[in-house]
Design a protein around this motif. Sequence first.
Motif, PDB file in Angstrom:
ATOM      1  N   ARG A  24       0.834  -1.213   0.000  1.00  0.00           N
ATOM      2  CA  ARG A  24       0.000   0.000   0.000  1.00  0.00           C
ATOM      3  C   ARG A  24       0.866   1.259   0.000  1.00  0.00           C
ATOM      4  O   ARG A  24       0.626   2.189  -0.785  1.00  0.00           O
ATOM      5  CB  ARG A  24      -0.902  -0.028   1.237  1.00  0.00           C
ATOM      6  CG  ARG A  24      -1.855   1.147   1.368  1.00  0.00           C
ATOM      7  CD  ARG A  24      -2.672   0.982   2.644  1.00  0.00           C
ATOM      8  NE  ARG A  24      -3.416   2.190   2.953  1.00  0.00           N
ATOM      9  CZ  ARG A  24      -4.015   2.403   4.128  1.00  0.00           C
ATOM     10  NH1 ARG A  24      -3.956   1.469   5.073  1.00  0.00           N
ATOM     11  NH2 ARG A  24      -4.679   3.527   4.353  1.00  0.00           N
ATOM     12  N   VAL A  25       1.883   1.304   0.870  1.00  0.00           N
ATOM     13  CA  VAL A  25       2.713   2.509   0.936  1.00  0.00           C
ATOM     14  C   VAL A  25       3.615   2.628  -0.296  1.00  0.00           C
ATOM     15  O   VAL A  25       4.010   3.741  -0.670  1.00  0.00           O
ATOM     16  CB  VAL A  25       3.556   2.550   2.235  1.00  0.00           C
ATOM     17  CG1 VAL A  25       2.651   2.522   3.452  1.00  0.00           C
ATOM     18  CG2 VAL A  25       4.581   1.415   2.298  1.00  0.00           C
ATOM     19  N   THR A  26       3.930   1.503  -0.920  1.00  0.00           N
ATOM     20  CA  THR A  26       4.693   1.548  -2.169  1.00  0.00           C
ATOM     21  C   THR A  26       3.892   2.267  -3.244  1.00  0.00           C
ATOM     22  O   THR A  26       4.411   3.122  -3.971  1.00  0.00           O
ATOM     23  CB  THR A  26       5.059   0.123  -2.622  1.00  0.00           C
ATOM     24  OG1 THR A  26       5.885  -0.491  -1.634  1.00  0.00           O
ATOM     25  CG2 THR A  26       5.801   0.137  -3.952  1.00  0.00           C
ATOM     26  N   ARG A  27       2.608   1.934  -3.344  1.00  0.00           N
ATOM     27  CA  ARG A  27       1.732   2.623  -4.299  1.00  0.00           C
ATOM     28  C   ARG A  27       1.604   4.104  -3.942  1.00  0.00           C
ATOM     29  O   ARG A  27       1.620   4.976  -4.825  1.00  0.00           O
ATOM     30  CB  ARG A  27       0.352   1.967  -4.319  1.00  0.00           C
ATOM     31  CG  ARG A  27       0.312   0.633  -5.063  1.00  0.00           C
ATOM     32  CD  ARG A  27      -1.130   0.165  -5.259  1.00  0.00           C
ATOM     33  NE  ARG A  27      -1.777  -0.119  -3.995  1.00  0.00           N
ATOM     34  CZ  ARG A  27      -1.734  -1.290  -3.359  1.00  0.00           C
ATOM     35  NH1 ARG A  27      -1.040  -2.282  -3.885  1.00  0.00           N
ATOM     36  NH2 ARG A  27      -2.363  -1.463  -2.222  1.00  0.00           N
ATOM     37  N   MET A  28       1.455   4.394  -2.645  1.00  0.00           N
ATOM     38  CA  MET A  28       1.308   5.789  -2.208  1.00  0.00           C
ATOM     39  C   MET A  28       2.549   6.613  -2.548  1.00  0.00           C
ATOM     40  O   MET A  28       2.468   7.830  -2.751  1.00  0.00           O
ATOM     41  CB  MET A  28       1.043   5.840  -0.697  1.00  0.00           C
ATOM     42  CG  MET A  28      -0.290   5.220  -0.301  1.00  0.00           C
ATOM     43  SD  MET A  28      -0.499   5.067   1.492  1.00  0.00           S
ATOM     44  CE  MET A  28      -0.669   6.779   1.951  1.00  0.00           C
ATOM     45  N   ALA A  29       3.708   5.939  -2.619  1.00  0.00           N
ATOM     46  CA  ALA A  29       4.959   6.638  -2.950  1.00  0.00           C
ATOM     47  C   ALA A  29       5.194   6.687  -4.455  1.00  0.00           C
ATOM     48  O   ALA A  29       6.275   7.094  -4.890  1.00  0.00           O
ATOM     49  CB  ALA A  29       6.127   5.955  -2.261  1.00  0.00           C
ATOM     50  N   THR A  30       4.199   6.261  -5.223  1.00  0.00           N
ATOM     51  CA  THR A  30       4.251   6.231  -6.706  1.00  0.00           C
ATOM     52  C   THR A  30       5.366   5.317  -7.230  1.00  0.00           C
ATOM     53  O   THR A  30       5.957   5.566  -8.274  1.00  0.00           O
ATOM     54  CB  THR A  30       4.408   7.648  -7.313  1.00  0.00           C
ATOM     55  OG1 THR A  30       5.695   8.168  -6.990  1.00  0.00           O
ATOM     56  CG2 THR A  30       3.292   8.575  -6.836  1.00  0.00           C
TER      57      THR A  30
ATOM     58  N   ALA B 119       7.845   6.063   1.101  1.00  0.00           N
ATOM     59  CA  ALA B 119       7.169   4.810   1.459  1.00  0.00           C
ATOM     60  C   ALA B 119       7.498   4.421   2.903  1.00  0.00           C
ATOM     61  O   ALA B 119       6.615   3.975   3.657  1.00  0.00           O
ATOM     62  CB  ALA B 119       7.588   3.702   0.500  1.00  0.00           C
ATOM     63  N   TYR B 120       8.750   4.591   3.294  1.00  0.00           N
ATOM     64  CA  TYR B 120       9.204   4.290   4.655  1.00  0.00           C
ATOM     65  C   TYR B 120       8.450   5.138   5.666  1.00  0.00           C
ATOM     66  O   TYR B 120       7.927   4.636   6.689  1.00  0.00           O
ATOM     67  CB  TYR B 120      10.717   4.525   4.696  1.00  0.00           C
ATOM     68  CG  TYR B 120      11.415   4.338   6.015  1.00  0.00           C
ATOM     69  CD1 TYR B 120      10.824   3.727   7.116  1.00  0.00           C
ATOM     70  CD2 TYR B 120      12.749   4.775   6.153  1.00  0.00           C
ATOM     71  CE1 TYR B 120      11.511   3.558   8.313  1.00  0.00           C
ATOM     72  CE2 TYR B 120      13.442   4.610   7.347  1.00  0.00           C
ATOM     73  CZ  TYR B 120      12.822   4.016   8.422  1.00  0.00           C
ATOM     74  OH  TYR B 120      13.511   3.845   9.598  1.00  0.00           O
ATOM     75  N   ALA B 121       8.339   6.435   5.406  1.00  0.00           N
ATOM     76  CA  ALA B 121       7.645   7.329   6.328  1.00  0.00           C
ATOM     77  C   ALA B 121       6.164   6.966   6.458  1.00  0.00           C
ATOM     78  O   ALA B 121       5.607   6.945   7.566  1.00  0.00           O
ATOM     79  CB  ALA B 121       7.796   8.780   5.848  1.00  0.00           C
TER      80      ALA B 121
ATOM     81  N   GLU C 163       5.726   3.810   8.617  1.00  0.00           N
ATOM     82  CA  GLU C 163       5.803   4.073  10.054  1.00  0.00           C
ATOM     83  C   GLU C 163       4.523   4.748  10.555  1.00  0.00           C
ATOM     84  O   GLU C 163       4.040   4.459  11.656  1.00  0.00           O
ATOM     85  CB  GLU C 163       7.019   4.958  10.353  1.00  0.00           C
ATOM     86  CG  GLU C 163       8.359   4.275  10.115  1.00  0.00           C
ATOM     87  CD  GLU C 163       8.559   3.091  11.032  1.00  0.00           C
ATOM     88  OE1 GLU C 163       8.721   3.291  12.249  1.00  0.00           O
ATOM     89  OE2 GLU C 163       8.538   1.941  10.535  1.00  0.00           O
ATOM     90  N   GLU C 164       3.973   5.618   9.753  1.00  0.00           N
ATOM     91  CA  GLU C 164       2.758   6.349  10.138  1.00  0.00           C
ATOM     92  C   GLU C 164       1.550   5.418  10.239  1.00  0.00           C
ATOM     93  O   GLU C 164       0.767   5.489  11.195  1.00  0.00           O
ATOM     94  CB  GLU C 164       2.497   7.455   9.115  1.00  0.00           C
ATOM     95  CG  GLU C 164       1.212   8.235   9.327  1.00  0.00           C
ATOM     96  CD  GLU C 164       0.931   9.198   8.185  1.00  0.00           C
ATOM     97  OE1 GLU C 164      -0.269   9.451   7.927  1.00  0.00           O
ATOM     98  OE2 GLU C 164       1.889   9.685   7.539  1.00  0.00           O
ATOM     99  N   LEU C 165       1.394   4.527   9.250  1.00  0.00           N
ATOM    100  CA  LEU C 165       0.184   3.708   9.177  1.00  0.00           C
ATOM    101  C   LEU C 165       0.204   2.512  10.115  1.00  0.00           C
ATOM    102  O   LEU C 165      -0.827   1.849  10.285  1.00  0.00           O
ATOM    103  CB  LEU C 165      -0.030   3.239   7.736  1.00  0.00           C
ATOM    104  CG  LEU C 165      -0.329   4.354   6.719  1.00  0.00           C
ATOM    105  CD1 LEU C 165      -0.490   3.789   5.317  1.00  0.00           C
ATOM    106  CD2 LEU C 165      -1.584   5.136   7.129  1.00  0.00           C
TER     107      LEU C 165
END
Length: 689
Positions: free
Chosen positions: A124-130, A179-181, A184-186
């Motif tokens: 999910r965060v990989t997609r969010m980071a484009t 993506a890392y940030a 950690e947030e989610l």
Amino acid sequence: MTTPQALDLSLLDEDQRQAVLAPRGPVCILAGAGTGKTRTITYRMAYLAQQGMINPTNVLAVSFTTRAAGEMSDRLKRLGVGGIQARTFHSAAMRQLQYFWPQVVGDLPWKILPPRERYQLIGRVTRMATIEPSKDNVRDVSAEIDWAKATLITPEGYPEAVQRFSRKPPAKPELVAKAYAKYEELKASPEGMALDFSDLLAHVAGAIETSPGVAEQFRQQYRTFVVDEYQDVTPLQQRVLEAWLGPRQDLTVVGDANQTIYSFAGATPDNLLNFSRTYKDAVVVKLQRDYRSTPQITDLANEVISKATGRMAGTRLELEGMRPNGPRPKFKAYESEPQEAAEVAAQILKLIRRGVPESEIAVLYRINSQSLALEEALADAGISYQVRGGEGFFDRAEIRLAIGELVKASRRTDLPDDPVQVTRAALAGIGYSSQEPEGAQARERWQLLDALVGLVEQQVATMPGITLTGVIEDLQQRRANKQPPTVNGVTLATIHAAKGLEWDAVFLVGVTENLLPFRHAIKAGGEQLEEERRLFYVGITRAREHLQISWPLAKNPDSPANRKRSRFLDGIVPSLQASSGKSRTSRAKACRVCRQPLSLAAEKALGRHEDCDGGMEEGLFRALRSWRAQRAKEMGCPAYIVFSDITLTNIAESKPRDNADLLSIPGVGPMKINNFGAEILQIVSSHGA
């Protein structure tokens, strides 16, 4: 309760005894491969306990694997000492966090993030980071996050760290940092905290560092610490260790900078190398007497590591082989990978006949995709094997998926007749390209797919006119002929997976430039190149008595001989001509009955069309099958490992009269003749051939 029997310190050598008898306080044991480090640290703990210098229940010993921690516990029990906690860093942190969490955080629930949920979150965060959320990219982003957290690098500091550590992320560093940030947030939500394994360590360190009450409680419980494999400690684990210790110095560490091979995961030998500077009164003991390997093997290991450069080179240990003299290590150059695999299998058969158990033999290589030729050669020779740390080549998910793509392509009617071209195109959709990618997971997938493409190229070269359907049939037959891994068989493993293990006989294969050292290390140079040298050293020191190091000059028999022996052998091994082993006869291209071309792989293995009468004598075929069943029972293996039905059919039809006739039959190679030739010819002769 009976008093434990006093330890017999005469069983230790002088250096081991010095380490055991060192007073409480900072002690650093520099222990080379095979020098008895586990015996030394367990004797030290047992001695201090039996002398009343420590209370066993106040001791925490940490290692890096559950297996190593379990072995430590077992040895301590055999020495009459109970109560010492031997755990991995993560296991110890989990237990402590469960106890201290309510005091530090309160009622907020927490849980360990299950692997599947973690993978989904990172996707999910990989997609969010484009970043393209392919399976390989998700795994590589996950690995980069793990490395950053182990190295105490924040999302903000990640882009700079990539350059400083010569990392090869799967996307632009700024995107991976994003993506890392987000990751950690989610992980935090109103319902509670989801923790990964790095979080376990970070929260334990944080609790002890910020809460005086927690620190006092913990330090009352644990007062003495022992750390195994100290060269593999990450900065995060060192932070935890320092929190555990506080101002105290009751610490024993054991390690070997020469065996630092996990820097890619954040491990650093700096704490080991700086130990005597950190602790001014430290006792430092070197263990260099090697009880594992013969002098011939330790001499080679010393020569390889003597060429190391950099800071670690100044702290090298020089092993002294304590076993009786053994055979000299062998060095072999081979014409191609298949020939190397076949000849290694032949050498293994010789060792087995001389009484070396299959379980005491290992074949080690740099990357997983190198196992393909070895698996086939061992199965062809009837040798049981297990792939350590992974599945067999044809059982890997990437290869199953790839063969599925080939099956889909074979159903189309608009594709060219070139199986190699179609294979390359079909695999492009699942990660194959003309250039090897950068990310670690993508690279491993590409290497496996490239090995499969190489196998298809080999099929086309040896079976002209084969169709894609024939290629698939041949691949499926190869997969069906693989014996399931067994713990009693020869071990196939990467050198990384072999760390901490040992065997009577070790074959190090594929020791060429761009593999060992790996091409990315060559490009990076410096410390990454030196880590490849240490990896080679670790591979050598896995062997007790027999060691062979080999390299192929080409990928396939018809490929250009453009591979070079590893630079790590320069000045050690003279130039060698490629050994020429007798290869098996290629499969038939024309039917031996009607002389018309054969197209199907199964027909080529049989040597005729299915509807052509091969003149098989049923009585001979039944006798051969009966013999095969008996031999398989004696060997404790499936019947197909002896000979397949197609090969028995071929024998019953061609009725060979000597070994030359046998060798002309597909499925019969030199090793099969050595194992079964005389028996087969006797059966054929008794049926009036």
